[in-house]
Design a protein around this motif. Sequence first.
Motif, mmCIF file in Angstrom:
data_model
loop_
_atom_site.group_PDB
_atom_site.id
_atom_site.type_symbol
_atom_site.label_atom_id
_atom_site.label_comp_id
_atom_site.label_asym_id
_atom_site.label_seq_id
_atom_site.Cartn_x
_atom_site.Cartn_y
_atom_site.Cartn_z
ATOM 1 N N GLY A 1 0.768 -1.240 0.000
ATOM 2 C CA GLY A 1 0.000 0.000 0.000
ATOM 3 C C GLY A 1 0.792 1.278 0.000
ATOM 4 N N ALA A 2 2.113 1.209 -0.262
ATOM 5 C CA ALA A 2 2.905 2.433 -0.349
ATOM 6 C C ALA A 2 2.367 3.316 -1.470
ATOM 7 N N VAL B 1 15.817 0.530 -0.051
ATOM 8 C CA VAL B 1 14.652 1.083 -0.727
ATOM 9 C C VAL B 1 13.718 1.653 0.337
ATOM 10 N N PHE B 2 12.779 2.464 -0.097
ATOM 11 C CA PHE B 2 11.828 3.050 0.847
ATOM 12 C C PHE B 2 10.462 3.152 0.188
ATOM 13 N N GLY B 3 9.449 3.152 1.017
ATOM 14 C CA GLY B 3 8.091 3.410 0.576
ATOM 15 C C GLY B 3 7.481 4.464 1.474
ATOM 16 N N ALA B 4 6.608 5.287 0.908
ATOM 17 C CA ALA B 4 5.933 6.340 1.676
ATOM 18 C C ALA B 4 4.484 5.938 1.910
ATOM 19 N N GLU C 1 -0.070 3.810 11.102
ATOM 20 C CA GLU C 1 -0.653 2.467 11.189
ATOM 21 C C GLU C 1 -0.328 1.641 9.946
ATOM 22 N N GLN C 2 -0.491 2.240 8.773
ATOM 23 C CA GLN C 2 -0.196 1.512 7.542
ATOM 24 C C GLN C 2 1.286 1.200 7.417
ATOM 25 N N ALA C 3 2.128 2.131 7.845
ATOM 26 C CA ALA C 3 3.572 1.910 7.773
ATOM 27 C C ALA C 3 3.993 0.783 8.703
#
Length: 288
Positions: free
Chosen positions: A237-238, A250-253, A258-260
């Motif tokens: 869901g990033a 790597v990274f996701g925003a 809560e989602q993170a």
Amino acid sequence: MIALRSSAKLNLTLEILGRRPDGYHELRSVVQTISLWDEIVLRSAEAPARVSCNWPELETPDNLCLRAANLLAAEAGVGDGVHVELTKRIPLGAGLGGGSGNAAAVLIGLDELWELTLPVGTLRTLAVKLGADVPFFLTGGGAMLEGIGERIAPVDIAAGWVFVVAQGGRPVSTAAAYAAYDRRPTPSRTDHERFLRCLRDSDIDNAARMFDNVLEPAAVAVCPEIAELKNALLRQGALGAAMTGSGSAVFGAFPSEEQAVRACAALRALAPLVQVAHPTPRGVERTS
């Protein structure tokens, strides 16, 4: 004694504009410091400067902390030494700028410990000699970097993102990533003017979709796990995901804590380093 912590950074975008005659690459990159820290304690000591580290392989003369201390001492005519106690948490070969942040912390900390009060411009000049990312960490926060990274313009990235940072593959050599890019350049997909406009408008969905790093294909060829982790972040869901620096992290925003946290838990089976991180306003912070 002075205690500090130095942050990691994320390249939200990274575009290469060309290669200079000296071998450095001209770039354009929007970067943000994040809450992933190394800790540094500086203690007065007799010369020469020395470093101790929880990762003993970094206790070498090439350690950026030692190079920063020696460079500053030579510039200011200081005859004293220093004992640098370095506690590493930011992984090596990840593109997170850990070593550069360490060097910036030593410059800032020794300027105080040695009571030099050097102008900021002098510290920046020294920082450029240590590495392209070091000047940015003297301030940190959000910024647009140009040149080889020495031209820094502040950018407000208070966009509401919560990041998940992951590194699951082998370290990637910065030199090898750039060499691979030079053999097969990848055009940038980032419209920086539009990206900055989205940030100003707090349009976090569209801004995140514009994350891009032209070094990513070259790094994936060396470390396929980069693509696997990026895709896993997107499946969780990033809003957007990319490699940082020359990899292999790597990274996701994500739009919420809560989602993170949920994504972080899901990725722990895939990578030894998975962490929730938040934007920070500074690259170096005094802790005592």
